[in-house]
Enzyme design. Structure first.
Site, short mmCIF file in Angstrom:
data_model
loop_
_atom_site.label_atom_id
_atom_site.label_comp_id
_atom_site.label_asym_id
_atom_site.label_seq_id
_atom_site.Cartn_x
_atom_site.Cartn_y
_atom_site.Cartn_z
N ARG A 92 46.18 23.09 34.17
CA ARG A 92 46.14 22.64 32.78
C ARG A 92 45.07 21.56 32.65
O ARG A 92 44.51 21.12 33.65
CB ARG A 92 47.50 22.11 32.32
CG ARG A 92 47.94 20.84 33.02
CD ARG A 92 49.26 20.34 32.47
NE ARG A 92 49.49 18.95 32.87
CZ ARG A 92 50.55 18.24 32.51
NH1 ARG A 92 51.48 18.78 31.75
NH2 ARG A 92 50.69 17.00 32.90
N ASN A 139 47.96 17.06 24.61
CA ASN A 139 49.01 16.49 25.47
C ASN A 139 48.35 15.71 26.60
O ASN A 139 47.54 16.26 27.35
CB ASN A 139 49.87 17.60 26.08
CG ASN A 139 51.00 17.07 26.93
OD1 ASN A 139 51.97 16.52 26.42
ND2 ASN A 139 50.88 17.21 28.25
N GLU A 140 48.68 14.42 26.69
CA GLU A 140 48.20 13.59 27.80
C GLU A 140 46.69 13.77 28.04
O GLU A 140 46.26 14.23 29.10
CB GLU A 140 48.98 13.91 29.08
CG GLU A 140 50.44 13.53 29.01
CD GLU A 140 51.19 13.79 30.30
OE1 GLU A 140 52.25 13.19 30.51
OE2 GLU A 140 50.70 14.62 31.13
N GLU A 155 58.13 11.46 26.42
CA GLU A 155 58.60 12.13 27.63
C GLU A 155 59.23 11.13 28.58
O GLU A 155 58.73 10.01 28.75
CB GLU A 155 57.45 12.82 28.37
CG GLU A 155 56.85 14.02 27.69
CD GLU A 155 55.79 14.68 28.57
OE1 GLU A 155 55.80 14.45 29.81
OE2 GLU A 155 54.94 15.40 28.02
N TRP A 185 56.34 15.44 41.32
CA TRP A 185 54.98 15.13 41.72
C TRP A 185 54.88 13.91 42.63
O TRP A 185 53.78 13.52 43.00
CB TRP A 185 54.08 14.94 40.49
CG TRP A 185 54.73 14.23 39.35
CD1 TRP A 185 55.33 14.80 38.26
CD2 TRP A 185 54.85 12.81 39.16
NE1 TRP A 185 55.82 13.83 37.41
CE2 TRP A 185 55.53 12.60 37.92
CE3 TRP A 185 54.45 11.69 39.89
CZ2 TRP A 185 55.82 11.33 37.44
CZ3 TRP A 185 54.73 10.43 39.40
CH2 TRP A 185 55.40 10.27 38.18
N LYS A 243 58.95 23.75 38.24
CA LYS A 243 60.33 24.24 38.27
C LYS A 243 61.29 23.28 38.95
O LYS A 243 62.51 23.40 38.81
CB LYS A 243 60.40 25.62 38.93
CG LYS A 243 59.87 25.69 40.34
CD LYS A 243 59.94 27.13 40.86
CE LYS A 243 59.22 27.29 42.19
NZ LYS A 243 57.75 27.15 42.04
N PHE A 244 60.76 22.32 39.70
CA PHE A 244 61.63 21.31 40.30
C PHE A 244 61.59 19.99 39.54
O PHE A 244 62.19 19.01 39.97
CB PHE A 244 61.27 21.11 41.77
CG PHE A 244 61.53 22.33 42.61
CD1 PHE A 244 62.82 22.83 42.75
CD2 PHE A 244 60.49 23.00 43.22
CE1 PHE A 244 63.06 23.97 43.50
CE2 PHE A 244 60.73 24.14 43.97
CZ PHE A 244 62.01 24.63 44.11
N HIS A 245 60.86 19.95 38.44
CA HIS A 245 60.93 18.81 37.51
C HIS A 245 62.16 19.01 36.65
O HIS A 245 62.40 20.09 36.11
CB HIS A 245 59.66 18.78 36.65
CG HIS A 245 59.53 17.55 35.80
ND1 HIS A 245 60.42 17.23 34.80
CD2 HIS A 245 58.60 16.56 35.80
CE1 HIS A 245 60.04 16.10 34.22
NE2 HIS A 245 58.94 15.68 34.81
#
Length: 659
Positions: A119, A157-158, A310, A318, A359-361
């Site tokens: 991204r 975004n960011e 957020e 991360w 997916k692990f966030h």
């Protein structure tokens, strides 16, 4: 800072605390949407952000538009009383864009192209990227501008893209022409007489790409300014499109805390709502203080209520090791944000992804589902926010202390050829804010050129480069009766990173009672200096005072007997970084002398007390129960009970007290 002229956060909240988060239903079959809505309503979710990463879904091939799914989602949210913060999807272009238009891809400082597959893979200077971004934004605004679910626009975004490629080089040259006008002025500002770097043509100027040895600090400084400005151009272009369609709908874009590449003071002036993403480490014993710093800074940029866009309901994905939040910590840190001015408490993301890089966030609904601890705690928080909203939404904080911060000073000081790589500006800033936080003093942040007269105490942890206007502002503040405390390496250089004669602006030296600053003495890892009553870390300075009015001297070593802390009237200069307790005690003492006191007296160390409007938030950041003295009778809005003179809080518990 100028007053806001566009719609405000209150136009979106409508008397509520917004509660929800990023919703990415394109990752799920449609039957899951209805289950999501059921769970949202049970958790009192009243806001979702749609579309942040949906560009390839909305525009699967150039010029195509697939809005049917988003139509149904907007309608579904409205039917269930859930507002939508609608995002432009421009932070993550579809793969076809980079494949068909390589000019849209950013280039690193060593010449590598950053490809699609992640991204933020866009060049802020690419006309092609900007054209596609404007087109999808235009069509989104035209289609959904009148939809009753729409409460706010979220642009991109960011923003965090750097680009050193040829298009960025051309844009950099245009930016420099506008800034300097002539090559002579540019050569003077950059000091190009050093190392034979003088430019005879604009076409010879490049971004500060990877060199054989050290880069020109003036060139690097201007490239950092340029990057912030180019990203801001991308933001304002999309903002202006949605404003044209919906002039009464507020617009935001989410900041990252203390991100190096974005002058958030300037950006905040262009936003209707200032929002931030905040992810303190749950294992960090200073996590609550780091959160408070970001919250104080964001509130100050917003000049009032702000949006927590957020946070994580549990672990992120991360860090090297990603720990979950212990029971109660998510609720506590969310209430801390509200205490410090947030009118919106949101997450990335609603439902934890089953595929992809994050997916692990965690999500508000974790892989454990409805019965999982994460969702059950989210439900409790939603009920809490609903209870306290009428008493806090739209209310302001009053702080008598300001911490000064400036991105340009940070950029100038963060050069490769500095005296100590151990001196990292964010760490110095955190150390000083932590000292104030541990002294239970609520602080604002301010730019050094802002009006400082509302504050009894102004603290400058470190501002390596100061404009003449900023220096004059500090001097005027002290002359008008304010108390000023400055840390080491402040006022060393001007706005072009040109060292001031004497190693510090002469006006500041006179203000602090410094005759000569002979040498800077940075300290090695593990090295300390002994001062009267405390130890100093990171830095020290060889100072000859102009008068004997200093409060602490170095003891032993090369600087024996020389001043470590100087005071001249209401101006203080601290030439080292005192150890945490010493810095806390020093600033608390100076604050008391300036008439600044904590909200509550005799607070235990792990307890934070903040007053927002008439409501007092008392937060226990410790793992042990604690009793706090709160004179008088109050209503605890969380428990619905009355509290007289004291309140007992369990681990990670909070009370929200109304007189």
């Amino acid at each position: 800072m100028p007053e806001q002229t566009g719609p405000a956060l209150s136009d979106a909240t409508r008397g509520r605390l917004l509660f929800g988060g990023d919703y990415n239903p394109e990752q799920w079959p449609e039957e899951t949407w209805h289950e999501d809505v059921r769970l949202m309503k049970a958790a009192r979710v009243n806001s979702v952000t749609l579309g942040v990463f949906s560009w390839s879904t909305l525009e699967p091939e150039p010029g195509a538009r697939e809005f049917d799914r988003l139509d149904r989602l907007m309608d579904l949210m409205h039917e269930n009383g859930i507002g939508v913060v609608l995002a432009t999807p421009t932070s993550s272009p579809p793969p076809w864009m980079g494949r068909l238009h390589p000019d849209t891809l950013p280039v690193t400082e060593d010449g590598r192209t950053e490809w699609w597959g992640g991204r933020q893979h866009f060049s802020h200077s690419s006309a092609t990227y900007r054209r596609y971004a404007a087109a999808i934004t235009e069509d989104l605004a035209a289609r959904y501008g009148g939809h009753p679910a729409l409460t706010m626009w979220h642009i991109n975004n960011e923003y965090c893209t750097y680009d050193y490629g040829d298009q960025a080089a051309a844009a950099f040259r245009r930016w420099l022409r506008e800034r300097y006008g002539t090559l002579d002025a540019l050569n003077e500002a950059w000091g190009t007489a050093f190392w034979s770097q003088g430019y005879d043509t604009w076409d010879g100027i490049l971004p500060p790409r990877l060199p054989h040895y050290l880069r020109n600090p003036g060139q690097v400084l201007d490239f950092r300014r340029f990057t912030s400005d180019m990203l801001l151009e991308c933001y304002t272009a999309e903002r202006d499109i949605v404003r044209r369609h919906t002039p009464h709908t507020p617009v935001t874009s989410n900041f990252m805390p203390l991100w190096f590449g974005q002058d958030a003071w300037r950006w905040a002036e262009e936003e209707d709502v200032v929002s931030v993403d905040l992810y303190p480490d749950p294992r960090d014993p200073l996590g609550a203080q780091n959160g408070a710093l970001v919250q104080d800074m964001t509130r100050s940029q917003a000049r009032g209520p702000w949006m927590l866009m957020e946070q994580a309901a549990g672990p992120v994905n991360w860090r090297g090791v990603n720990h979950p939040k212990p029971r109660g910590l998510n609720r506590l840190w969310s209430l801390q944000a509200v205490a410090r001015g947030a009118d919106a408490v949101c997450y990335f993301q609603w439902r934890q992804s089953r595929q992809g890089a994050e997916k692990f966030h965690s999500g508000m609904v974790s892989h454990a589902g409805e019965e999982g601890r994460t969702y059950q705690e989210v439900k409790r928080l939603g009920a809490d926010l609903e209870r306290i909203a009428p008493e806090v939404t739209g209310r302001h904080l009053t702080a008598n202390v300001a911490v000064l911060h400036d991105w340009h000073a940070w950029w100038a000081g963060a050069q490769d050829g500095r005296l100590s790589g151990r001196v990292e500006y964010p760490n110095v800033l955190r150390a000083w804010h932590r000292a104030l936080w541990q002294a239970h003093l609520t602080t604002d942040f301010a730019h050094p050129e802002h009006d400082l007269t509302p504050y009894s105490l102004v603290v400058v942890p470190q501002l390596y480069a100061l404009t003449d206007t900023a220096t004059d502002n500090l001097l005027a503040y002290v002359r008008q009766g304010g108390t000023l405390v400055c840390g080491f390496q402040t006022g060393v250089a001007d706005q072009d990173d040109r060292v001031r004669p004497g190693g510090m602006d002469v006006r500041l030296r006179e203000l602090f009672g410094i005759r000569t600053l002979h040498e800077w003495w940075p300290l090695d890892e593990g090295e300390t200096v002994t001062c009267e009553g405390f130890g100093g870390t990171l830095w020290s300075e060889e100072i000859e005072p102009a008068d004997p009015d200093h409060t602490a001297c170095y003891k032993g070593g090369e600087l024996d007997g020389m001043p470590a802390v100087l005071r001249k009237g209401r101006a203080w200069y601290v030439s080292t970084l005192p150890e945490p307790e010493a810095l806390r005690d020093l600033l608390a003492s100076i604050a008391a002398g300036a008439g600044v006191r904590p909200v509550l007296d005799d607070l235990p160390g792990q307890v934070e007390a903040v007053r927002r409007g008439e409501v007092l938030f008392v937060l226990n950041h410790g793992r042990e129960p604690v009793t706090v003295e709160v004179p008088g009778t109050h209503r605890d809005l969380l428990s619905g009970t009355d509290v007289t003179d004291r309140v007992t809080l369990g681990r990670y518990e909070a009370a929200v007290l109304r007189p």
